[in-house]
Enzyme design. Structure first.
Site, PDB file in Angstrom:
ATOM      1  N   CYS A 116     -13.925  10.120   7.241  1.00 40.56           N
ATOM      2  CA  CYS A 116     -12.618   9.508   6.992  1.00 40.56           C
ATOM      3  C   CYS A 116     -11.925   9.181   8.319  1.00 40.56           C
ATOM      4  CB  CYS A 116     -11.752  10.457   6.177  1.00 40.56           C
ATOM      5  SG  CYS A 116     -10.115   9.793   5.779  1.00 40.56           S
ATOM      6  N   ASP A 117     -11.300   8.007   8.381  1.00 36.24           N
ATOM      7  CA  ASP A 117     -10.586   7.588   9.589  1.00 36.24           C
ATOM      8  C   ASP A 117      -9.094   7.422   9.337  1.00 36.24           C
ATOM      9  OD1 ASP A 117     -10.614   5.356   7.998  1.00 36.24           O
ATOM     10  OD2 ASP A 117     -11.550   4.026   9.467  1.00 36.24           O
ATOM     11  N   THR A 118      -8.591   8.060   8.291  1.00 35.31           N
ATOM     12  CA  THR A 118      -7.206   7.871   7.870  1.00 35.31           C
ATOM     13  C   THR A 118      -6.381   9.139   8.054  1.00 35.31           C
ATOM     14  OG1 THR A 118      -7.907   6.264   6.200  1.00 35.31           O
ATOM     15  CG2 THR A 118      -5.725   7.223   5.929  1.00 35.31           C
ATOM     16  N   PHE A 161       0.847  -1.186   0.000  1.00 37.53           N
ATOM     17  CA  PHE A 161       0.000   0.000   0.000  1.00 37.53           C
ATOM     18  C   PHE A 161       0.887   1.241   0.000  1.00 37.53           C
ATOM     19  CE2 PHE A 161      -2.641  -3.342   1.621  1.00 37.53           C
ATOM     20  CZ  PHE A 161      -3.893  -3.078   1.079  1.00 37.53           C
ATOM     21  N   CYS A 215      -5.604  15.352   0.278  1.00 36.56           N
ATOM     22  CA  CYS A 215      -6.920  14.977  -0.241  1.00 36.56           C
ATOM     23  C   CYS A 215      -7.643  16.228  -0.694  1.00 36.56           C
ATOM     24  CB  CYS A 215      -7.734  14.251   0.841  1.00 36.56           C
ATOM     25  SG  CYS A 215      -9.343  13.641   0.253  1.00 36.56           S
ATOM     26  N   CYS A 269     -16.262  15.123   2.749  1.00 32.21           N
ATOM     27  CA  CYS A 269     -16.143  13.806   3.371  1.00 32.21           C
ATOM     28  C   CYS A 269     -15.964  14.000   4.869  1.00 32.21           C
ATOM     29  CB  CYS A 269     -14.954  13.036   2.797  1.00 32.21           C
ATOM     30  SG  CYS A 269     -14.755  11.385   3.496  1.00 32.21           S
ATOM     31  N   GLU A 276      -7.250   3.233  -5.331  1.00 30.75           N
ATOM     32  CA  GLU A 276      -8.498   3.458  -4.611  1.00 30.75           C
ATOM     33  C   GLU A 276      -8.701   4.966  -4.547  1.00 30.75           C
ATOM     34  OE1 GLU A 276      -8.228   1.485  -0.859  1.00 30.75           O
ATOM     35  OE2 GLU A 276      -8.315  -0.514  -1.750  1.00 30.75           O
ATOM     36  N   HIS A 290      -9.488  -6.032   7.703  1.00 30.49           N
ATOM     37  CA  HIS A 290      -8.212  -5.683   8.325  1.00 30.49           C
ATOM     38  C   HIS A 290      -8.414  -5.024   9.692  1.00 30.49           C
ATOM     39  CE1 HIS A 290      -9.676  -2.359   5.912  1.00 30.49           C
ATOM     40  NE2 HIS A 290      -8.898  -1.513   6.565  1.00 30.49           N
TER      41      HIS A 290
END
Length: 217
Positions: A49-51, A25, A31, A46, A116, A211
């Site tokens: 988002c959890d990133t 990855f 973003c 958005c 993605e 995951h």
């Protein structure tokens, strides 16, 4: 150009069509639908988002001045002498940085290249696999893809809105309430909604973030 990468790691793909597949990855920084700062989350396109995609300070992250340098870093994470090489470009929004030159460099090294994306920006045609995941009210410019993965439910991004998108596979992923501490508790109701929608609309399939359930990267 210089590529800004938040992090890179080798793991199993946790969701969607390639779930369970060993993958490198490559998470690009930045973003176009949220700046990554909590103070602006509620007013962003958005909101769930959890990133962490801010900066280049993550695992194996950094700035790479050439395609060869980044490709070499990605290649170094793949098991030595192992085939079936697969890299997933993600973010943030990878379309802000991903170039045909980088894809070709990795393909020359035997990698299948996937992305993605939120689908709001054009993507290089050289990609081997395109997954788009529309967010909120954002305008999606990608009209054809391999995989359409929709976080559900989203008030402004319900499945019917994307009926015209040509996708080989369509997946619903339960929306997790980012304010909740328990993944399973926060997604339980939405998971049931996904199940019911898929049963009523069998062109859609359910995908879970395995995951996170398995607690792997």
């Amino acid at each position: 150009m210089t590529y800004s990468v938040k992090e890179m790691f080798y793991s199993l793909q946790g969701e969607g069509h390639h779930s369970g597949r060993p993958s490198v990855f490559c998470r690009f920084a930045g973003c176009n639908l949220w700046n990554g700062k909590e103070a602006s989350r509620a007013t962003s396109v958005c909101t769930f988002c959890d990133t962490d995609f801010i900066g280049t300070d993550g695992q194996n992250g950094g700035k790479f001045k050439t395609e060869a340098a980044l490709a070499e870093a990605i290649e170094s994470l793949w098991p030595e002498n192992a085939g079936n090489r697969f890299v997933v470009f993600t973010g943030g929004e990878p379309a802000l940085q991903l170039t045909p030159a980088l894809i070709r460099e990795l393909q020359q090294r035997g990698f299948e290249c996937a992305v993605e994306s939120n689908g709001t920006l054009p993507l290089p045609t050289e990609l081997d696999w395109v997954c788009i995941s529309p967010k909120g009210s954002s305008e999606v410019v990608i009209t054809e893809c391999d995989e359409l993965k929709l976080v559900y439910p989203q008030q402004n991004a319900l499945p019917e809105r994307f009926a015209a998108v040509k996708a080989r596979y369509r997946y619903l992923s339960p929306l997790n309430d980012w304010t909740q501490s328990s993944l399973l508790a926060s997604s339980h109701g939405n998971t049931q909604q996904c199940i019911e929608y898929c049963l009523q609309n069998p062109q859609w399939r359910l995908t879970l973030q395995s995951h996170k359930i398995l607690n792997i990267d």
